[in-house]
Write an enzyme that holds these catalytic residues in place. Structure first.
Site, mmCIF file in Angstrom:
data_model
loop_
_atom_site.group_PDB
_atom_site.id
_atom_site.type_symbol
_atom_site.label_atom_id
_atom_site.label_comp_id
_atom_site.label_asym_id
_atom_site.label_seq_id
_atom_site.Cartn_x
_atom_site.Cartn_y
_atom_site.Cartn_z
ATOM 1 C CE1 TYR A 138 2.404 13.540 89.436
ATOM 2 C CE2 TYR A 138 3.629 15.595 89.295
ATOM 3 C CZ TYR A 138 2.423 14.914 89.328
ATOM 4 O OH TYR A 138 1.237 15.611 89.250
ATOM 5 C CB SER A 177 11.083 10.802 92.396
ATOM 6 O OG SER A 177 10.398 12.003 92.711
ATOM 7 C CD GLN A 178 4.281 9.041 90.506
ATOM 8 O OE1 GLN A 178 3.391 9.866 90.532
ATOM 9 N NE2 GLN A 178 4.630 8.392 89.400
ATOM 10 C CG ASP A 229 15.620 16.215 96.530
ATOM 11 O OD1 ASP A 229 15.030 17.062 95.836
ATOM 12 O OD2 ASP A 229 15.381 14.996 96.488
ATOM 13 C CG HIS A 245 14.384 14.939 92.972
ATOM 14 N ND1 HIS A 245 14.016 14.347 94.164
ATOM 15 C CD2 HIS A 245 13.464 14.526 92.048
ATOM 16 C CE1 HIS A 245 12.928 13.624 93.979
ATOM 17 N NE2 HIS A 245 12.573 13.702 92.710
#
Length: 318
Positions: A91, A185-186, A271, A300
């Site tokens: 992201y 992630s994204q 996370d 994360h």
């Protein structure tokens, strides 16, 4: 500290996310509409000065025929079709600089790194605009067009991802039977979505993936970007049901329920950005062969380079 329920609970956790009745129809129509446009891949060699990796500036047609950019990195001197990795950015990031992210090409893969439309100013460079406007939204991408699945930003992004796979499979340097999708992630959430929407994908690597398990994450996670949605709903109080309906079409949990490609996940138990339960919500729903790397003392960043090394071993073993 741990940010969620203990690991034994995560291993049996099931998301409460419901699948819309027309989920498959919505996405089949979306992908079919995108494929009415010629993918029209254009490559332009970039003089990077690198001796071991050749880099090309790539453009292809994504959602709505919009031109999407990326980098194609190939081991220098490769003379036969290669296994390929199509990578989606986290992201706020984009495709980055031409000489960044050399791991996959240095490992013997063709690497198509897709730009994220309208992103790429948070922590890495982007070069693809999003020509579609939206109504009022909270800062960021997560609420752009959120009042409707048809107008939501992630409809365009995930469709771009499907078309990136289509683009990769047309290239002479790539073996069309060995195209996998990867993301963090994204990007991990996008990999799960694209893996479900493009049955041609050989494998999925989803590292600390999100967005996933919206019902739990929005209720318990006050970190951005989740908070973009709660900020929006704090003002648009009458839109809760509609927003929840929209998000169900883009939740990694629902895509995982239609998976056909083998997958490698990862999760950091500390996370605070993507709750471990949201990762396990998608992982436990994933219907194809799968494995997950659990990093008990990581956030994360997940396993960082160790995640990449494990992902490479996973893909080479296919």
């Amino acid at each position: 500290m741990n940010t969620d329920i203990p690991l034994p609970g995560l291993e049996v956790y099931r998301s409460s996310q419901l699948e819309p009745e027309d989920f498959l129809q919505f996405w089949a129509s979306t992908v079919a509409d995108s494929r009415t446009h010629d993918v029209d891949v254009v490559l332009e060699r970039v003089d990077t000065g690198l001796e071991t990796v050749d880099v090309y500036d790539v453009t292809f047609s994504g959602f709505g025929g919009h031109r999407i950019r990326g980098w194609l990195r190939i081991p220098a001197g490769a003379n036969e079709p290669l296994p390929a990795v199509v990578e989606f950015a986290g992201y706020g990031g984009g495709r980055g600089h031409a000489i960044e992210n050399l791991f996959w090409a240095s490992s013997g893969f063709a690497h198509l790194h897709m730009d994220s439309r309208g992103q790429g100013s948070g922590w890495s460079l982007g070069a693809t605009p999003d020509p579609v406007g939206s109504g009022p939204h909270a800062p960021g991408m997560w609420t752009q067009g959120i009042e409707s699945p048809e107008s939501y930003y992630y409809r365009r992004l995930y469709t771009d991802g499907v078309r990136a796979v289509d683009a990769a499979r047309t290239l002479p340097a790539i073996d069309p039977r060995r195209v996998s999708v990867v993301g963090v992630s994204q990007g991990g959430g996008a990999a799960i979505a694209v893996g479900a929407l493009a049955p041609e994908v050989q494998a999925v690597v989803a590292l600390v993936p999100g967005p996933s398990d919206f019902p739990r994450s929005l209720a318990l996670n006050d970190r951005y970007p989740w908070r973009e949605v709660t900020d929006y709903l704090a003002v648009h109080r009458g839109s809760v049901a509609q927003v929840e309906r929209t998000l169900a079409y883009f939740d990694a949990v629902n895509f995982a329920r239609h998976a056909t490609a083998p997958a490698r996940f990862s999760v950091g138990l500390m996370d605070p950005v993507v709750l471990p339960s949201s990762v396990f919500g998608a992982y436990n729903a994933y219907t194809a062969p799968k494995g997950i790397a659990v990093w008990p003392y990581n956030g994360h960043e997940g396993g960082g380079p160790d995640d990449l090394l494990q992902a490479r071993r996973f893909l080479l073993a296919l």
